[in-house]
Design a protein around this motif. Structure first.
Motif, PDB file in Angstrom:
ATOM      1  N   PRO A   1       0.805  -1.220   0.000  1.00 33.87           N
ATOM      2  CA  PRO A   1       0.000   0.000   0.000  1.00 33.87           C
ATOM      3  C   PRO A   1       0.843   1.277   0.000  1.00 33.87           C
ATOM      4  N   GLU A   2       0.189   2.382  -0.333  1.00 28.65           N
ATOM      5  CA  GLU A   2       0.870   3.661  -0.408  1.00 28.65           C
ATOM      6  C   GLU A   2       1.343   4.113   0.974  1.00 28.65           C
ATOM      7  N   ILE A   3       2.383   4.926   0.991  1.00 32.19           N
ATOM      8  CA  ILE A   3       2.916   5.463   2.235  1.00 32.19           C
ATOM      9  C   ILE A   3       3.195   6.947   2.074  1.00 32.19           C
ATOM     10  N   ASN A   4       2.980   7.700   3.140  1.00 35.46           N
ATOM     11  CA  ASN A   4       3.246   9.134   3.140  1.00 35.46           C
ATOM     12  C   ASN A   4       4.137   9.458   4.336  1.00 35.46           C
ATOM     13  N   VAL A   5       5.333   9.973   4.063  1.00 31.12           N
ATOM     14  CA  VAL A   5       6.284  10.308   5.124  1.00 31.12           C
ATOM     15  C   VAL A   5       6.453  11.822   5.157  1.00 31.12           C
ATOM     16  N   LYS A   6       6.177  12.422   6.312  1.00 25.63           N
ATOM     17  CA  LYS A   6       6.295  13.872   6.461  1.00 25.63           C
ATOM     18  C   LYS A   6       7.288  14.206   7.574  1.00 25.63           C
ATOM     19  N   ILE A   7       8.548  13.935   7.321  1.00 29.36           N
ATOM     20  CA  ILE A   7       9.601  14.281   8.268  1.00 29.36           C
ATOM     21  C   ILE A   7      10.429  15.393   7.661  1.00 29.36           C
ATOM     22  N   GLU A   8      10.271  16.595   8.185  1.00 28.31           N
ATOM     23  CA  GLU A   8      10.942  17.766   7.633  1.00 28.31           C
ATOM     24  C   GLU A   8      11.900  18.365   8.655  1.00 28.31           C
ATOM     25  N   HIS A   9      12.919  19.006   8.147  1.00 28.84           N
ATOM     26  CA  HIS A   9      13.874  19.758   8.969  1.00 28.84           C
ATOM     27  C   HIS A   9      14.657  18.866   9.944  1.00 28.84           C
ATOM     28  N   ILE A  10      14.676  17.562   9.698  1.00 28.60           N
ATOM     29  CA  ILE A  10      15.525  16.651  10.469  1.00 28.60           C
ATOM     30  C   ILE A  10      16.473  15.998   9.485  1.00 28.60           C
ATOM     31  N   GLY A  11      17.757  16.164   9.695  1.00 33.38           N
ATOM     32  CA  GLY A  11      18.728  15.640   8.751  1.00 33.38           C
ATOM     33  C   GLY A  11      19.473  14.433   9.278  1.00 33.38           C
ATOM     34  N   GLY A  12      20.268  13.837   8.390  1.00 36.56           N
ATOM     35  CA  GLY A  12      21.100  12.709   8.776  1.00 36.56           C
ATOM     36  C   GLY A  12      20.391  11.369   8.628  1.00 36.56           C
ATOM     37  N   PRO A  13      21.155  10.277   8.741  1.00 39.03           N
ATOM     38  CA  PRO A  13      20.610   8.937   8.490  1.00 39.03           C
ATOM     39  C   PRO A  13      20.242   8.149   9.747  1.00 39.03           C
ATOM     40  N   SER A  14      20.377   8.746  10.936  1.00 38.04           N
ATOM     41  CA  SER A  14      20.312   7.951  12.166  1.00 38.04           C
ATOM     42  C   SER A  14      18.914   7.498  12.568  1.00 38.04           C
ATOM     43  N   ALA A  15      17.878   7.992  11.915  1.00 43.07           N
ATOM     44  CA  ALA A  15      16.512   7.582  12.262  1.00 43.07           C
ATOM     45  C   ALA A  15      16.071   6.339  11.488  1.00 43.07           C
ATOM     46  N   GLY A  16      16.973   5.755  10.700  1.00 43.00           N
ATOM     47  CA  GLY A  16      16.597   4.645   9.827  1.00 43.00           C
ATOM     48  C   GLY A  16      15.920   3.483  10.526  1.00 43.00           C
ATOM     49  N   LEU A  17      16.498   3.002  11.620  1.00 42.51           N
ATOM     50  CA  LEU A  17      15.919   1.858  12.325  1.00 42.51           C
ATOM     51  C   LEU A  17      14.516   2.152  12.829  1.00 42.51           C
ATOM     52  N   MET A  18      14.335   3.296  13.474  1.00 40.84           N
ATOM     53  CA  MET A  18      13.035   3.600  14.075  1.00 40.84           C
ATOM     54  C   MET A  18      11.967   3.843  13.007  1.00 40.84           C
ATOM     55  N   MET A  19      12.332   4.439  11.884  1.00 41.43           N
ATOM     56  CA  MET A  19      11.370   4.598  10.800  1.00 41.43           C
ATOM     57  C   MET A  19      10.958   3.234  10.252  1.00 41.43           C
ATOM     58  N   THR A  20      11.925   2.340  10.127  1.00 45.44           N
ATOM     59  CA  THR A  20      11.624   0.994   9.622  1.00 45.44           C
ATOM     60  C   THR A  20      10.651   0.274  10.536  1.00 45.44           C
ATOM     61  N   LEU A  21      10.861   0.366  11.846  1.00 45.04           N
ATOM     62  CA  LEU A  21       9.972  -0.287  12.808  1.00 45.04           C
ATOM     63  C   LEU A  21       8.560   0.287  12.735  1.00 45.04           C
ATOM     64  N   GLU A  22       8.456   1.609  12.612  1.00 40.16           N
ATOM     65  CA  GLU A  22       7.134   2.233  12.518  1.00 40.16           C
ATOM     66  C   GLU A  22       6.405   1.788  11.253  1.00 40.16           C
ATOM     67  N   ILE A  23       7.106   1.777  10.126  1.00 39.90           N
ATOM     68  CA  ILE A  23       6.484   1.369   8.862  1.00 39.90           C
ATOM     69  C   ILE A  23       6.057  -0.095   8.934  1.00 39.90           C
ATOM     70  N   TYR A  24       6.944  -0.946   9.426  1.00 42.20           N
ATOM     71  CA  TYR A  24       6.629  -2.381   9.536  1.00 42.20           C
ATOM     72  C   TYR A  24       5.427  -2.598  10.444  1.00 42.20           C
ATOM     73  N   ASN A  25       5.351  -1.854  11.538  1.00 45.03           N
ATOM     74  CA  ASN A  25       4.238  -2.017  12.471  1.00 45.03           C
ATOM     75  C   ASN A  25       2.906  -1.668  11.827  1.00 45.03           C
ATOM     76  N   GLN A  26       2.909  -0.648  10.993  1.00 44.90           N
ATOM     77  CA  GLN A  26       1.671  -0.267  10.315  1.00 44.90           C
ATOM     78  C   GLN A  26       1.304  -1.240   9.199  1.00 44.90           C
ATOM     79  N   LEU A  27       2.311  -1.892   8.628  1.00 45.67           N
ATOM     80  CA  LEU A  27       2.056  -2.818   7.522  1.00 45.67           C
ATOM     81  C   LEU A  27       1.528  -4.178   7.980  1.00 45.67           C
ATOM     82  N   THR A  28       1.781  -4.545   9.213  1.00 42.52           N
ATOM     83  CA  THR A  28       1.469  -5.893   9.682  1.00 42.52           C
ATOM     84  C   THR A  28       0.394  -5.877  10.770  1.00 42.52           C
ATOM     85  N   GLU A  29      -0.246  -7.021  10.961  1.00 45.47           N
ATOM     86  CA  GLU A  29      -1.261  -7.138  12.002  1.00 45.47           C
ATOM     87  C   GLU A  29      -0.612  -7.176  13.374  1.00 45.47           C
TER      88      GLU A  29
END
Length: 340
Positions: free
Chosen positions: A224-252
């Motif tokens: 399904p479609e996804i919309n990410v609205k993370i602005e004014h935060i730079g760098g790559p360090s949020a990768g793990l937590m974003m992945t967990l949030e997306i996975y949680n929404q995708l699964t039961e």
């Protein structure tokens, strides 16, 4: 105190205030870092039809700012305020604007990797296509300085297009010192032609180049479609937590089990978690925000540093080591739901 002494005291106070204000405009070659905040991801990431969660996943930030004499002295006496050389953040000759553009590019790349990793782990449709090679930094004193800007998209060199930054680097690397190349670059949705002579690198005279850091960009299509609205935060360090949030929404089910969970770590498309900077400050920030669990990368000594900070501030927050997305999910799967 007589009137004369009062006037003298008033003048001294005014002079002190003026001096303090003046010192704030004196820029030192250092940056001050300190604990930042915890940002809950569910309001910022929306998967079509995604599950809700009783707890939360939060990304962590570190506040970073240029030092002046006053903030420098303040950082000297404040816990978890670190004074770091400007060179640790900015490349030689890099402007503040170029630095911020580079940070935002890294966040964009991190979002793409998080989406790919989460969708593939959840068994959902995800397709990636090459979307260009972008300039992520410019080396001072090299041919690209003043000609290419951070964020420029390199369309072609000598009429040749590329499918990755690695391919472009190989092409340029086969040239000789003094060779001229012609680039087609896209900036602000406009194409422009740039000509430059290649130059040998000071640290490696046998290697020639433009003096441009490069980043491969991808177009990610999902269902399904996804919309990410993370602005004014730079760098790559949020990768793990974003992945967990997306996975949680995708699964039961709810991977948070009702807990408030923070953490940090880069994420690649294959689900590997990488080291980051400022781990101790992020532990402090997560504890201040009331989180109960904190995921820390094993690589780079991050986990060990996180334990040191956790012990120092006497937090009750559980520090969990992770090397992969699976490590985090396995921990959450074994976690008992929080009683209410």
């Amino acid at each position: 105190m007589n009137r004369k002494n009062l006037n003298r005291l008033a003048r001294l106070v005014i002079i002190g205030i003026i001096l303090c204000i003046a010192l704030t405009f004196v820029k030192l070659p250092f940056y001050i870092t300190q604990p930042g905040g915890a940002t809950e991801l569910q309001p910022l990431i929306q998967v079509e039809g995604g599950d809700k969660e009783a707890g939360s996943f939060s990304l962590m930030t570190v506040q970073v700012g240029p030092a002046n004499p006053l903030t420098f002295l303040w950082a000297k006496i404040r816990p978890y305020h670190e004074i770091m050389p400007e060179a640790n953040f900015k490349q030689e000759g890099e402007t503040d604007d170029e630095y911020m553009k580079r940070q935002l590019q890294m966040m964009n790349s991190s979002q793409q990797s998080a989406i790919i990793a989460a969708y593939e782990k959840a068994g959902k449709d995800v397709k990636t296509t090459f979307n260009g090679v972008f300039a992520s930094q410019i080396v001072s004193g090299m041919p690209a300085a003043g000609k290419i800007e951070v964020g420029d998209k390199i369309i072609s060199i000598d009429g040749k297009s590329f499918t990755s930054s690695e391919e472009l680097i190989r092409y340029v690397g086969n040239k000789k010192n003094g060779d001229t190349i012609k680039l087609t670059v896209e900036r602000d949705n406009k194409k422009r032609e740039i000509e430059m002579k290649l130059q040998a690198f000071k640290e490696d005279p046998k290697r020639v180049g433009m003096g441009v850091g490069l980043m491969t960009d991808q177009k990610v299509e999902v269902n399904p479609e996804i919309n990410v609205k993370i602005e004014h935060i730079g760098g790559p360090s949020a990768g793990l937590m974003m992945t967990l949030e997306i996975y949680n929404q995708l699964t039961e089910g709810d991977e948070t089990k009702g807990y408030h969970i923070a953490g940090t770590g880069t994420m690649d498309p294959k689900g590997n978690v990488g080291a980051i900077g400022g781990i101790k400050q992020k532990v402090v920030g997560a504890d201040d925000a009331g989180n109960e669990i904190f995921f820390a990368p094993v690589d780079g000594g991050n986990y060990d540093d996180a334990l040191v900070a956790a012990k120092d501030i006497k937090t009750k927050m559980k520090i969990v080591p992770v090397k992969t997305l699976d490590d985090a999910l396995n921990y959450l799967n074994k976690l008992k739901p929080k009683s209410t």
